[in-house]
Design a protein around this motif. Structure first.
Motif, PDB file in Angstrom:
ATOM      1  N   ILE A 492      17.115  12.815  27.607  1.00 18.87           N
ATOM      2  CA  ILE A 492      17.035  13.541  28.880  1.00 18.87           C
ATOM      3  C   ILE A 492      15.600  13.571  29.397  1.00 18.87           C
ATOM      4  CG2 ILE A 492      17.327  15.790  29.972  1.00 18.87           C
ATOM      5  CD1 ILE A 492      19.632  16.312  28.043  1.00 18.87           C
ATOM      6  N   VAL A 493      14.663  13.866  28.512  1.00 16.88           N
ATOM      7  CA  VAL A 493      13.256  13.956  28.923  1.00 16.88           C
ATOM      8  C   VAL A 493      12.761  12.606  29.429  1.00 16.88           C
ATOM      9  CG1 VAL A 493      10.911  14.414  28.122  1.00 16.88           C
ATOM     10  CG2 VAL A 493      12.778  15.895  27.388  1.00 16.88           C
ATOM     11  N   ALA A 494      13.211  11.508  28.813  1.00 22.18           N
ATOM     12  CA  ALA A 494      12.811  10.182  29.268  1.00 22.18           C
ATOM     13  C   ALA A 494      13.290   9.937  30.697  1.00 22.18           C
ATOM     14  CB  ALA A 494      13.374   9.114  28.337  1.00 22.18           C
ATOM     15  N   GLY A 543      22.714  10.011  38.585  1.00 18.62           N
ATOM     16  CA  GLY A 543      22.524   8.901  37.659  1.00 18.62           C
ATOM     17  C   GLY A 543      22.441   9.322  36.213  1.00 18.62           C
ATOM     18  N   ILE A 544      22.139  10.613  35.967  1.00 17.48           N
ATOM     19  CA  ILE A 544      22.013  11.060  34.584  1.00 17.48           C
ATOM     20  C   ILE A 544      23.376  11.200  33.908  1.00 17.48           C
ATOM     21  CG2 ILE A 544      22.143  13.561  34.945  1.00 17.48           C
ATOM     22  CD1 ILE A 544      19.755  13.825  33.034  1.00 17.48           C
ATOM     23  N   ILE A 545      24.456  11.253  34.703  1.00 16.51           N
ATOM     24  CA  ILE A 545      25.794  11.419  34.122  1.00 16.51           C
ATOM     25  C   ILE A 545      26.208  10.166  33.334  1.00 16.51           C
ATOM     26  CG2 ILE A 545      28.225  11.814  34.652  1.00 16.51           C
ATOM     27  CD1 ILE A 545      27.312  13.495  37.044  1.00 16.51           C
ATOM     28  N   PRO A 546      26.244   8.977  33.951  1.00 12.06           N
ATOM     29  CA  PRO A 546      26.559   7.794  33.127  1.00 12.06           C
ATOM     30  C   PRO A 546      25.494   7.514  32.078  1.00 12.06           C
ATOM     31  CG  PRO A 546      25.855   7.143  35.324  1.00 12.06           C
ATOM     32  CD  PRO A 546      26.063   8.626  35.365  1.00 12.06           C
ATOM     33  N   TYR A 547      24.258   7.907  32.373  1.00 10.35           N
ATOM     34  CA  TYR A 547      23.160   7.690  31.427  1.00 10.35           C
ATOM     35  C   TYR A 547      23.412   8.433  30.122  1.00 10.35           C
ATOM     36  CZ  TYR A 547      18.337   8.151  29.632  1.00 10.35           C
ATOM     37  OH  TYR A 547      17.210   8.163  28.856  1.00 10.35           O
ATOM     38  N   MET A 548      23.958   9.663  30.215  1.00 14.33           N
ATOM     39  CA  MET A 548      24.198  10.464  29.016  1.00 14.33           C
ATOM     40  C   MET A 548      25.568  10.193  28.388  1.00 14.33           C
ATOM     41  SD  MET A 548      21.423  12.083  28.493  1.00 14.33           S
ATOM     42  CE  MET A 548      22.007  13.141  27.174  1.00 14.33           C
ATOM     43  N   PRO A 551      27.003   5.331  25.872  1.00 16.75           N
ATOM     44  CA  PRO A 551      25.976   5.104  24.846  1.00 16.75           C
ATOM     45  C   PRO A 551      25.398   3.699  24.841  1.00 16.75           C
ATOM     46  CG  PRO A 551      28.147   4.977  23.863  1.00 16.75           C
ATOM     47  CD  PRO A 551      28.372   5.336  25.297  1.00 16.75           C
ATOM     48  N   SER A 552      25.865   2.806  25.724  1.00 19.98           N
ATOM     49  CA  SER A 552      25.409   1.425  25.672  1.00 19.98           C
ATOM     50  C   SER A 552      23.960   1.306  26.159  1.00 19.98           C
ATOM     51  CB  SER A 552      26.313   0.525  26.520  1.00 19.98           C
ATOM     52  OG  SER A 552      26.145   0.798  27.889  1.00 19.98           O
ATOM     53  N   TYR A 553      23.262   0.351  25.581  1.00 16.97           N
ATOM     54  CA  TYR A 553      21.854   0.101  25.926  1.00 16.97           C
ATOM     55  C   TYR A 553      21.731  -0.396  27.368  1.00 16.97           C
ATOM     56  CZ  TYR A 553      17.187  -2.003  25.689  1.00 16.97           C
ATOM     57  OH  TYR A 553      15.884  -2.348  25.925  1.00 16.97           O
ATOM     58  N   THR A 554      22.679  -1.245  27.785  1.00 22.96           N
ATOM     59  CA  THR A 554      22.628  -1.810  29.138  1.00 22.96           C
ATOM     60  C   THR A 554      22.747  -0.724  30.190  1.00 22.96           C
ATOM     61  OG1 THR A 554      23.619  -3.858  28.332  1.00 22.96           O
ATOM     62  CG2 THR A 554      23.696  -3.456  30.712  1.00 22.96           C
ATOM     63  N   THR A 555      23.688   0.208  29.971  1.00 23.10           N
ATOM     64  CA  THR A 555      23.857   1.300  30.936  1.00 23.10           C
ATOM     65  C   THR A 555      22.604   2.171  30.998  1.00 23.10           C
ATOM     66  OG1 THR A 555      26.244   1.348  30.538  1.00 23.10           O
ATOM     67  CG2 THR A 555      25.267   3.295  31.543  1.00 23.10           C
ATOM     68  N   CYS A 559      20.345   2.710  34.329  1.00 20.35           N
ATOM     69  CA  CYS A 559      20.122   4.025  34.927  1.00 20.35           C
ATOM     70  C   CYS A 559      18.631   4.340  35.050  1.00 20.35           C
ATOM     71  CB  CYS A 559      20.823   5.095  34.095  1.00 20.35           C
ATOM     72  SG  CYS A 559      22.618   5.044  34.176  1.00 20.35           S
ATOM     73  N   LEU A 560      17.844   3.975  34.033  1.00 17.31           N
ATOM     74  CA  LEU A 560      16.404   4.201  34.123  1.00 17.31           C
ATOM     75  C   LEU A 560      15.779   3.360  35.222  1.00 17.31           C
ATOM     76  CD1 LEU A 560      15.282   4.421  30.377  1.00 17.31           C
ATOM     77  CD2 LEU A 560      15.443   6.271  32.046  1.00 17.31           C
ATOM     78  N   GLY A 561      16.215   2.103  35.328  1.00 13.03           N
ATOM     79  CA  GLY A 561      15.714   1.269  36.417  1.00 13.03           C
ATOM     80  C   GLY A 561      16.126   1.799  37.775  1.00 13.03           C
ATOM     81  N   GLY A 562      17.359   2.313  37.863  1.00 14.68           N
ATOM     82  CA  GLY A 562      17.830   2.865  39.133  1.00 14.68           C
ATOM     83  C   GLY A 562      17.062   4.100  39.549  1.00 14.68           C
ATOM     84  N   VAL A 563      16.838   5.029  38.601  1.00 15.65           N
ATOM     85  CA  VAL A 563      16.116   6.244  38.961  1.00 15.65           C
ATOM     86  C   VAL A 563      14.654   5.928  39.274  1.00 15.65           C
ATOM     87  CG1 VAL A 563      15.349   6.958  36.644  1.00 15.65           C
ATOM     88  CG2 VAL A 563      15.879   8.686  38.362  1.00 15.65           C
ATOM     89  N   SER A 564      14.098   4.881  38.652  1.00 11.93           N
ATOM     90  CA  SER A 564      12.726   4.465  38.994  1.00 11.93           C
ATOM     91  C   SER A 564      12.649   4.024  40.450  1.00 11.93           C
ATOM     92  CB  SER A 564      12.278   3.327  38.075  1.00 11.93           C
ATOM     93  OG  SER A 564      12.260   3.720  36.736  1.00 11.93           O
TER      94      SER A 564
END
Length: 631
Positions: A492-494, A543-548, A551-555, A559-564
């Motif tokens: 979450i913090v990331a 975006g944090i919903i599918p992120y959490m 559990p897949s690395y790709t997702t 999500c991190l790229g999208g929120v960036s």
């Protein structure tokens, strides 16, 4: 009497002063933000200047006297009145060009001379301040002569016969107030004159006004209830955090965060307004401790061996640019306050405590003592001292030195804790050396008038470093997410750190562009901008919903790229809608964001130093605009 005012809402007091003198302020009907930072003037936009010149041309047809004083530090005075405008003025008109020393605002001015163009007299003296002494002496002597004449019965020839020329019996209240003794009799103090003006009685308030004030007043019960409710919510939140804390380290980190935030608030509140810009610069340099996050994630030998390690190298490099350049910019800002009469400085003596701090830690480490936490504490206290030192002129340079000590100690303790191999240490040293050299080179070459915008540019580096570190931390910690429930907090913090860093990065770049003149300083009012910003915020939160959940690395990486990307766009839309005159306050808020991003790194890496420094800088942002701009 008319007065053309080149200003905006921040000049409201000047406008009121003009009106009180009977002047008629004339404003250009163009929305514009042209003030720079810290009192610097800034060139207007092309549209504003065109509208302004039309207004000047129209006024030159009617006025008899024109006084101009528009200056931009370090540059030639702007031409506001052209030759054609001067030639349209009435016969016998006079122009006073107070900017003649910098070339003049009037095209036909001859700097240093009294000249005439066509039928218009030009006063272009460049030494007007030195002429004030003569004017003051003349005014004073004239007042003395008038006073003596008022006492004398012979108003014209009072100076021909001094003997028995004064008649105090016929003196009015002005002369009476100047007489202390007559014929050996003490006349002081003089009685009050009969025509003393009396203030007008206050206008009684109407029933409607009294009812309105009564409704607006808050009862003691409601005020106490509001305060009690706020404390209840705060203490309840702390209990909730304690129950949901994954481990004792998290609880300790929250405690450190809260205490550092309170210290930051009280420290910044006492800062002198004139030192607002150096304070932002030194906090920006300290926030370069994002290098600690990059160093902690670096790996491999002489070169990184994975994508995460490559991102960590970039974070350390970028942070080093910010550290070295930020402290040098702060020093150059403080040098602007230096006077020729100030005593000499011996700043090199601060190498003594720095050497004891860093060198002593090195000796303790070689002796087998692991005292990294104490070094982190010392570094945090130095950073607190840096903010406190920037509160007054007398301690500002000490504050800058303390900031350097704190950063040096933090980096040294990080390297001691990591104990990198010689190959990895070479990689770390190269990244920081190259970045630090680049930061010093940029800060050394920058002009004095461009220092505020350079601070904004350095802010963007902190945001970018935070994004890189958070993404790299996710890559490194991903294998633990499925097996360690406590790792979900790291996840979450990331995500939050990536969002905050993205807004800081792009918003600071827009602020830099407006202050530097690369972008239009006028607010960019996009159609439907509120809906756009709300949509960006909703997408970032969603975006944090599918992120959490996935559990897949790709997702997770998607999500991190999208929120960036979303946060970077949001930083642009939010900052672009604010005028250039308000960019100093925007930079302050963005500086606060960089502190929260640093806090996120502290929670990610379980690093007390990053949490302390991040809380200090983060808490400084909301209060700096109040304490340094509006007070």
């Amino acid at each position: 009497m008319g007065a053309i005012v080149r200003g905006f809402d921040t000049r409201a007091a000047a406008l009121e002063q003009f009106k009180s003198l009977g002047a008629e302020p004339l404003e250009v009907d163009v929305k514009e933000s042209g003030e720079g930072q810290g009192g610097y003037a800034k060139e207007m936009s092309k549209e504003f200047i065109e509208a302004e010149m039309k207004l000047f041309a129209k006024q030159c047809l009617d006025i008899d006297i024109l006084i101009s004083t528009a200056l931009i530090p370090g540059r030639r005075a702007p031409i506001l009145i052209t030759k054609d405008m001067v030639e349209t003025m009435k016969d016998g008109s006079v122009v006073v060009d107070l900017a003649a020393e910098a070339g003049g605002n009037i095209e036909t001015t001859v700097p240093g001379e009294l000249s005439v163009h066509k039928v218009v007299t030009h006063i272009g003296y460049t030494d007007l301040p030195s002429r004030l002494a003569t004017q003051s002496s003349t005014l004073y002597s004239n007042n003395i002569i008038k006073l003596i004449r008022a006492v004398s019965p012979d108003k014209e020839n009072f100076f021909l016969d001094v003997k028995e020329v004064f008649d105090y019996g016929t003196m009015d209240h002005v002369v009476r107030g100047s007489v202390v003794m007559q014929d050996g009799k003490n006349l002081f103090p003089a009685p009050q004159p009969n025509n003393v003006p009396v203030a007008a009685p206050p206008k009684p308030k109407s029933v409607q006004e009294l009812e309105k004030e009564k409704k607006a007043a808050v009862s003691p019960f409601r005020a106490t209830l509001t305060t009690a409710g706020a404390y209840t919510a705060g203490l309840g939140t702390l209990l909730s955090l304690g129950v949901s804390a994954p481990n004792a380290a998290f609880t300790q980190m929250v405690t450190t965060f809260g205490l550092a935030g309170i210290v930051g608030y009280h420290t910044v509140w006492g800062v002198t307004p004139a030192l607002h810009s150096p304070l932002m610069s030194v906090t920006n340099a300290i926030s370069g401790l994002t290098a600690v996050g990059g160093l902690s994630l670096m790996g491999g030998g002489y070169t990184p061996s994975s994508s995460a390690e490559t991102l960590a190298v970039l974070a350390a490099f970028i942070s080093s640019v910010n550290i070295a350049g930020g402290f040098l910019v702060t020093q150059k800002m403080l040098d602007m306050f230096k006077r020729p009469t100030d005593p000499p400085e011996y700043n090199y003596l601060y190498l003594l405590p720095t050497g004891v701090f860093v060198g002593g830690y090195g000796l303790a480490l070689n002796s087998g003592y692991n005292i990294e936490q104490m070094v982190y504490l010392g570094s945090g206290l130095c950073c607190v001292g840096a903010l406190a030192g920037l509160s007054t002129q007398s301690t500002a340079r000490l504050g800058n030195a303390l900031g350097m000590m704190g950063v040096a100690g933090g980096i040294a303790a990080t390297l001691g804790f990591l104990k990198p191999s010689p190959e990895l240490l070479a990689q770390m040293s190269a990244a920081m050396a190259v970045g630090g050299t680049a930061g010093l080179t940029i800060a050394k070459r920058i002009q004095i008038t461009d220092l505020p915008q350079l601070v904004a540019a350095f802010h963007s580096l902190v945001g970018l470093a935070a994004v890189l570190t958070c993404v790299a931390e996710y890559m490194v910690e991903y294998p633990h997410f499925a097996t360690d429930p406590a790792a979900n907090l790291t996840k979450i913090v990331a995500y939050l750190g990536t969002y905050i860093g993205g807004v800081t990065f792009s918003g600071s770049l827009v602020a830099y562009g407006k202050l530097q003149g690369i972008l239009n300083s006028a607010p960019l009012m996009l159609p439907g901008r509120h809906v756009l910003n709300a949509s960006l915020m909703a997408a970032s939160v969603g975006g944090i919903i599918p992120y959490m959940l996935d559990p897949s690395y790709t997702t997770g990486m998607t999500c991190l790229g999208g929120v960036s990307a979303l946060s970077a766009i949001m930083g642009v839309t939010l900052t672009a809608a604010i005028g250039g005159a308000d960019m100093p306050v925007v930079i302050t808020v963005l500086n606060s964001y960089s502190g929260w991003a640093l806090c996120a790194e502290g929670f990610l890496l379980n690093n007390n130093l990053l949490t302390i420094v991040g809380a200090l800088i983060g808490s400084s942002g909301p209060f700096c605009p109040t304490s340094c701009v509006w007070r």
